[in-house]
Design a protein around this motif. Structure first.
Motif, PDB file in Angstrom:
ATOM      1  N   VAL A 441      -4.150  -4.795 -18.602  1.00  0.00           N
ATOM      2  CA  VAL A 441      -5.051  -5.156 -19.707  1.00  0.00           C
ATOM      3  C   VAL A 441      -4.576  -6.442 -20.376  1.00  0.00           C
ATOM      4  O   VAL A 441      -5.361  -7.379 -20.615  1.00  0.00           O
ATOM      5  CB  VAL A 441      -5.123  -4.001 -20.736  1.00  0.00           C
ATOM      6  N   GLN A 445      -6.380 -10.131 -20.694  1.00  0.00           N
ATOM      7  CA  GLN A 445      -6.662 -10.672 -22.023  1.00  0.00           C
ATOM      8  C   GLN A 445      -6.207 -12.122 -22.153  1.00  0.00           C
ATOM      9  O   GLN A 445      -6.652 -12.838 -23.051  1.00  0.00           O
ATOM     10  CB  GLN A 445      -6.003  -9.813 -23.104  1.00  0.00           C
ATOM     11  N   LEU A 530      -9.736   0.197 -17.184  1.00  0.00           N
ATOM     12  CA  LEU A 530      -9.373  -1.155 -17.597  1.00  0.00           C
ATOM     13  C   LEU A 530     -10.446  -1.761 -18.497  1.00  0.00           C
ATOM     14  O   LEU A 530     -10.144  -2.309 -19.571  1.00  0.00           O
ATOM     15  CB  LEU A 530      -9.178  -2.011 -16.341  1.00  0.00           C
ATOM     16  N   LEU A 534     -10.241  -2.841 -22.508  1.00  0.00           N
ATOM     17  CA  LEU A 534     -10.576  -4.202 -22.926  1.00  0.00           C
ATOM     18  C   LEU A 534     -11.641  -4.190 -24.022  1.00  0.00           C
ATOM     19  O   LEU A 534     -11.567  -4.942 -24.995  1.00  0.00           O
ATOM     20  CB  LEU A 534     -11.072  -5.007 -21.724  1.00  0.00           C
TER      21      LEU A 534
END
Length: 546
Positions: A441, A445, A530, A534
């Motif tokens: 993650v 990002q 995932l 997010l």
């Protein structure tokens, strides 16, 4: 001398808590249940001319009581009073109780435990029956018995009325166990028409995480205590009480640790972004702002393992003092572990069903943990699901509905999420680690890879796995030149989670045998998990980035 054991268990506690869907009612219900085995019980015993401090009570927590009386008539008088009290304070809740006698405390209680086990499937009728035409509480569907003058004369059922009449200082309630120093207030409502100072501080998406955590390994400890008190029955009450209180203390210390590390830095205008609902034995139920749910749960489980290790070390010393043989003491685990389920849902969705889903997710995590090891100590794990469409109360049914796609061409079921993730100190070679998912993650990002395309890919897999393969290959081709290192890290994390996959195939692990009829194969991917994390952590994957 004969002993007379009174055993009581309140069952289906969570439906009682979540019935109306109002946070204020849940809070009052949880405080009422917490007070039941404390002050209310003490008053009932004194009404029967029994001093609570002098009464042997191996267990008195979590909606369960094991009380031992020397006089049969006193036990019967207490049961009559307690049944009346519980019927008035907890209307509609399922409960079972019995009085069993024996020549020893252990014998009387063991007979009572067997008796309760046989009574659990015998649900008594709810009396009196309502009239065919009766006004009902719109929130619960139960028959109304009064009108709430403070809320526009809203019709309320018996359980809701009791909760709204129950008044307890916030500094003496369940939430006080999470923060004994009262550093901030705890929210009491989600509604816009309530005083703003105590409203739940939600994020922009209005999502909350409903956490249900449950310990592993208690059966192993109870078997050891059973053998230990077989050698020294006179220590039965003391040892069981020590274990019960030690377990409560370990769970409470773990909850306080998670509160201090995760919640206190997020206090907003003097209000915590969470609300405790259940804390007792090895159980925890909590509502928390969605982006904090995973952090709180992992922190709680890790602290629970540490605190239970200290508790069990103390218990070993107490068993030694009671003359328990070393070979019996050695069967105690080094520590307890825990599994948890998290339901991510909107604050306006029904919490009763959200809790049932969290409980089902917790059960799934336990199953995965058991299958991941052959050791006696089951590793800790977490399962979670973010509600995007309809809210179901069964993890398997919801996963089949939202997170699976069957491809008939290859007779393969594609799973867009993993059943559970390992946390804690106990090795779980057969389970992917939650930290690996967190690392993936964080990697996405950074923005080097286009996460929006992954969301499109997840949608495409539901439509056609074959078309999804082409789209995934195009995503990789576009990323290979400008973000080759980031793509390599993506592959590395993916392999750590599900095993090595063909880079020209979908981001799924290798095929494995399925458990469906027809000999289908299965493949797993963390893609759905995932994308859920997010989204919960405000990473916008809906719009493509350059």
């Amino acid at each position: 001398m004969r002993y007379h054991a009174y055993l009581f268990e309140a069952r289906s506690i969570q439906p009682f808590l979540f019935a109306s869907g109002r946070l204020a009612d849940m809070v009052a219900g949880s405080d009422l249940l917490d007070e039941l085995s404390r002050g209310i019980l003490d008053q009932a015993l004194r009404a029967c001319e029994v001093e609570p401090e002098s009464l042997p009570a191996p267990r008195r927590a979590g909606g369960a009581l094991y009380l031992v009386f020397e006089d049969a008539e006193t036990a019967r008088r207490f049961r009559a009073l307690w049944r009346t009290l519980v019927a008035q304070l907890l209307p509609g809740i399922e409960r079972v109780d019995c009085i069993c006698s024996g020549e020893s405390v252990k014998g009387a209680i063991n007979t009572g435990i067997d008796t309760l086990a046989g009574m659990r499937n015998l649900r008594p009728a709810a009396l009196p029956n309502p009239a065919p035409v009766a006004e009902r509480n719109a929130r619960t569907g139960e028959v109304a018995v009064a009108r709430d003058r403070k809320r526009d004369r809203e019709p309320v059922d018996a359980a809701t009325r009791v909760k709204r009449q129950f008044a307890r200082s916030e500094h003496a309630g369940l939430a006080h166990k999470f923060d004994p120093d009262d550093r901030a207030e705890w929210p009491r409502n989600f509604e816009q028409d309530e005083p703003g100072s105590r409203r739940f501080p939600l994020g922009e998406d209005g999502m909350v995480g409903l956490i249900h955590a449950d310990g592993n390994g208690l059966g192993q400890i109870l078997r050891v205590l059973g053998d230990a008190t077989g050698h020294a029955p006179e220590h039965y009450v003391r040892l069981y009480r020590a274990f019960s209180e030690g377990l409560d203390a370990a769970t409470g210390d773990a909850a306080r640790s998670a509160t201090q590390d995760v919640l206190q830095p997020q206090i907003n205008d003097g209000v915590y972004p969470a609300r405790p609902l259940v804390l007792g034995g090895d159980d925890l139920t909590l509502l928390v702002r969605a982006d904090l749910a995973l952090d709180f749960t992992e922190n709680f489980i890790e602290a629970f393992e540490r605190e239970s290790e200290r508790m069990l070390q103390t218990l070993r010393g107490q068993l030694k003092e009671a003359g328990t043989p070393d070979d019996v003491i050695e069967r105690l685990p080094e520590r307890l572990t825990a599994c948890a389920g998290i339901t991510y849902l909107k604050s306006g969705q029904p919490f009763a069903r959200g809790y049932q889903l969290a409980e089902s997710l917790c059960d799934r995590a336990k199953q995965q943990s058991r299958s991941a090891t052959e050791e006696a100590t089951v590793p800790s794990s977490i399962a979670f699901h973010r509600i995007q469409t309809s809210l179901a109360d069964d993890a398997a049914a919801l996963s089949s509905q939202e997170m699976e796609r069957y491809e008939s061409t290859h007779n393969t079921v594609y799973h867009l999420g993993l059943p559970a993730y390992a946390v804690g100190q106990v090795d779980a070679a057969g389970l992917p680690r939650l930290q690996t998912l967190r690392d993936l993650v964080e990697h996405l990002q950074d923005g080097a890879l286009n996460a929006a395309r992954l969301r499109q890919l997840a949608t495409r897999i539901h439509e056609s796995p074959e078309l999804a393969r082409k789209e995934y290959n195009r995503w990789r081709a576009l990323a290979e030149a400008p973000a080759a290192r980031a793509l390599h890290e993506f592959d590395r994390h993916l392999e750590a989670l599900v095993g090595r996959a063909d880079e020209h195939d979908l981001p799924f692990g290798p095929e494995r045998d399925g458990d469906r009829d027809g000999g289908s194969r299965e493949r797993y991917s963390p893609l759905g998990d995932l994308l859920a994390l997010l989204a919960l952590h405000r990473q916008d994957t809906r719009k493509e980035t350059a």
